[in-house]
Design a protein around this motif. Sequence first.
Motif, PDB file in Angstrom:
ATOM      1  N   THR A  81     -11.878   8.987   3.928  1.00  0.00           N
ATOM      2  CA  THR A  81     -11.071   7.813   3.565  1.00  0.00           C
ATOM      3  C   THR A  81      -9.604   8.224   3.480  1.00  0.00           C
ATOM      4  N   MET A  82      -8.724   7.262   3.207  1.00  0.00           N
ATOM      5  CA  MET A  82      -7.286   7.568   3.172  1.00  0.00           C
ATOM      6  C   MET A  82      -6.777   7.883   1.769  1.00  0.00           C
ATOM      7  N   GLY A  83      -7.633   8.447   0.919  1.00  0.00           N
ATOM      8  CA  GLY A  83      -7.153   8.902  -0.384  1.00  0.00           C
ATOM      9  C   GLY A  83      -7.612   8.011  -1.521  1.00  0.00           C
ATOM     10  N   PRO A  84      -7.298   8.395  -2.754  1.00  0.00           N
ATOM     11  CA  PRO A  84      -7.767   7.662  -3.929  1.00  0.00           C
ATOM     12  C   PRO A  84      -7.109   6.285  -4.064  1.00  0.00           C
ATOM     13  N   LYS A  85      -7.761   5.423  -4.800  1.00  0.00           N
ATOM     14  CA  LYS A  85      -7.252   4.073  -5.019  1.00  0.00           C
ATOM     15  C   LYS A  85      -5.845   4.124  -5.621  1.00  0.00           C
ATOM     16  N   ALA A  86      -5.631   5.117  -6.489  1.00  0.00           N
ATOM     17  CA  ALA A  86      -4.331   5.226  -7.159  1.00  0.00           C
ATOM     18  C   ALA A  86      -3.171   5.308  -6.156  1.00  0.00           C
ATOM     19  N   ALA A  87      -3.426   5.863  -4.972  1.00  0.00           N
ATOM     20  CA  ALA A  87      -2.364   5.985  -3.965  1.00  0.00           C
ATOM     21  C   ALA A  87      -1.982   4.612  -3.410  1.00  0.00           C
ATOM     22  N   PHE A  88      -2.948   3.717  -3.358  1.00  0.00           N
ATOM     23  CA  PHE A  88      -2.666   2.364  -2.865  1.00  0.00           C
ATOM     24  C   PHE A  88      -1.991   1.544  -3.969  1.00  0.00           C
ATOM     25  N   ASP A  89      -2.456   1.765  -5.206  1.00  0.00           N
ATOM     26  CA  ASP A  89      -1.836   1.072  -6.343  1.00  0.00           C
ATOM     27  C   ASP A  89      -0.363   1.464  -6.481  1.00  0.00           C
ATOM     28  N   LEU A  90      -0.074   2.726  -6.197  1.00  0.00           N
ATOM     29  CA  LEU A  90       1.286   3.239  -6.340  1.00  0.00           C
ATOM     30  C   LEU A  90       2.294   2.409  -5.534  1.00  0.00           C
ATOM     31  N   VAL A  91       1.943   2.080  -4.292  1.00  0.00           N
ATOM     32  CA  VAL A  91       2.880   1.307  -3.470  1.00  0.00           C
ATOM     33  C   VAL A  91       2.771  -0.189  -3.762  1.00  0.00           C
ATOM     34  N   ALA A  92       1.561  -0.614  -4.147  1.00  0.00           N
ATOM     35  CA  ALA A  92       1.362  -2.046  -4.446  1.00  0.00           C
ATOM     36  C   ALA A  92       2.223  -2.467  -5.651  1.00  0.00           C
ATOM     37  N   LYS A  93       2.422  -1.533  -6.586  1.00  0.00           N
ATOM     38  CA  LYS A  93       3.293  -1.818  -7.742  1.00  0.00           C
ATOM     39  C   LYS A  93       4.655  -2.346  -7.324  1.00  0.00           C
ATOM     40  N   ASN A  94       5.148  -1.868  -6.186  1.00  0.00           N
ATOM     41  CA  ASN A  94       6.457  -2.311  -5.675  1.00  0.00           C
ATOM     42  C   ASN A  94       6.309  -3.375  -4.599  1.00  0.00           C
ATOM     43  N   ASP A  95       5.123  -3.984  -4.513  1.00  0.00           N
ATOM     44  CA  ASP A  95       4.869  -4.966  -3.452  1.00  0.00           C
ATOM     45  C   ASP A  95       4.985  -4.360  -2.060  1.00  0.00           C
ATOM     46  N   ASN A  96       4.681  -3.099  -1.929  1.00  0.00           N
ATOM     47  CA  ASN A  96       4.666  -2.478  -0.601  1.00  0.00           C
ATOM     48  C   ASN A  96       3.227  -2.158  -0.235  1.00  0.00           C
ATOM     49  N   GLN A  97       3.026  -1.804   1.033  1.00  0.00           N
ATOM     50  CA  GLN A  97       1.717  -1.262   1.413  1.00  0.00           C
ATOM     51  C   GLN A  97       1.894  -0.157   2.429  1.00  0.00           C
ATOM     52  N   TRP A  98       0.962   0.759   2.414  1.00  0.00           N
ATOM     53  CA  TRP A  98       1.006   1.845   3.391  1.00  0.00           C
ATOM     54  C   TRP A  98       0.816   1.280   4.794  1.00  0.00           C
ATOM     55  N   ILE A  99       1.593   1.799   5.704  1.00  0.00           N
ATOM     56  CA  ILE A  99       1.447   1.382   7.094  1.00  0.00           C
ATOM     57  C   ILE A  99       0.747   2.486   7.858  1.00  0.00           C
ATOM     58  N   TRP A 100      -0.270   2.138   8.562  1.00  0.00           N
ATOM     59  CA  TRP A 100      -1.021   3.160   9.296  1.00  0.00           C
ATOM     60  C   TRP A 100      -1.548   2.503  10.557  1.00  0.00           C
TER      61      TRP A 100
END
Length: 484
Positions: free
Chosen positions: A463-482
């Motif tokens: 997978t692409m890492g722990p949920k916390a990594a997605f929450d980290l960017v979501a806090k700023n209304d961003n999302q990882w682009i892949w």
Amino acid sequence: NNSEPVLMMLFGATGDLAKRKLYPAFFRLFRQQVLNDHFAVIGTARRPWSDDHFREVVADAIADQNPTEPEQSAFLQHFYYQSHDVGDASHYQTLAKLADKLDQQYQLAGNRMYYLAMAPRFFGQIVTQLKAAKIIDTAGFNRVVLEKPFGTDYESANKLSQELTQVFPEKDIFRIDHYLGKEMIQNILTLRATNSLLESQWSNQYIDNVQITFAEALGVEQRGGYYDQTGALKDMVQNHILQVLSLLAMELPTKMSEAAIRTGKVAALKAVRIYNADEVAANFVRGQYTAGSLNNEQFAGYREEPAVDPKSRTETFVAGKFQIDNERWQGVPFYVRTGKRLTEKGTRINIVFKNLTANAEIATQNVLTIYIQPTEGFSLSLNGKALDNQSTTTPIRLSYRHDSQMMANTPEAYERLLHDVITGDATNFTHWDEVAQSWRIVDTIRQAWDQDDQPLPTYAAGTMGPKAAFDLVAKNDNQWIWQP
Ligand code: NAD
């Protein structure tokens, strides 16, 4: 062609790095006549090899380049082996004599390059002995080349740096970060410096966030022992990721000289905010992979890997948000992430632009993606009118990839970097000021983690890492682009 006479003294000549990377790179340089008749290689390691055996090993290492018989024998006659224990002072006397003899024989003008393809704990003693045995007292240049890790924190790095600079001035120390030899990393400054379309937008006025991802599909493989002492933060963020960040964030010099580029990179690193423990908790997450599967393949968890402590708290994944405190970047998150056993191998940069048009509600953010490896190229996403509807838009990607045939003809990272050492160009090497600042940035993160005894976040292999990594960017209304 740019050919300087040079004697290359290689410490660790029987090792993996030498065979996989250095001998093939030497041969490519020989084919291009960057190395011509005036070069010699002294390979050293503890094993008692003969010159002939050494030459066979080198021949094996270059076999897949299909040298012709005359080419191969012309190349190999420049290789000499000297059995050598780096801790034994008398061995350096033998080396000194051999070096002087080869200098005469091949007319090398006293130019010498020392490649330390060995564990860093040996670096200090090797250079000290090189000086004591007067091997470096020649009329030509004397340059030392070393590989990461440069210390394990600021303090150990500083101690190593002082040992080195007692023998070699900083300008003669070439610290390799092999990513800096890669085509698309070298292309970052060219892209910025030659496209006003990009450079005019290169600030917090137009850029929403920057993302740097170094994803690996592999686990720790046979390097569990080393990796378990290191972890993703020190293995990847301190060096490769912060180097890439500095190239993206730096002010462009008006003239691209080695010194100006370095000054720009150091200034960018100095503007990266150094976090306290609370800020680390808010801006950085780590993770460790557990058993998982992908495409019907099963993977063991990190703690089950060979040579890894079954209770290990070493992170195999890091994601974080860096903030750069200067006028250009105030307010723009620089997200970074890296990890092992992710869904695929890929090093990519995404520059996500702000959506500033009056029609923001029907537009997606423009994204510039720089593909570093395994594919190399870039893409730019724009909005166009959807064909079937008057009022909506559709994202369109302009995309360019180097094809594999073109890439086959471009120099490999080690070939470029060795060429640079021979010609004395340190632009694509890591200066001590950069190493030092990178450790200052990373040390506080490591310290905060070491004091935190909460359970480590985990992620399933594949997978692409722990949920916390997605929450980290979501806090700023961003999302990882892949995107592929
Ligand atoms: P290796 O273990 O395969 O080789 C080490 C070499 O050092 C061998 O030639 C060995 O004979 C020699 N050696 C060990 N002790 C010695 C002594 N007392 N006296 C003389 N010689 C001695 O290691 P490697 O994989 O080639 O890596 C070398 C260095 O490069 C390491 O610092 C590593 O972190 C770094 N590095 C390696 C790679 C890689 O792809 N292998 C990539 C990046 C960095």
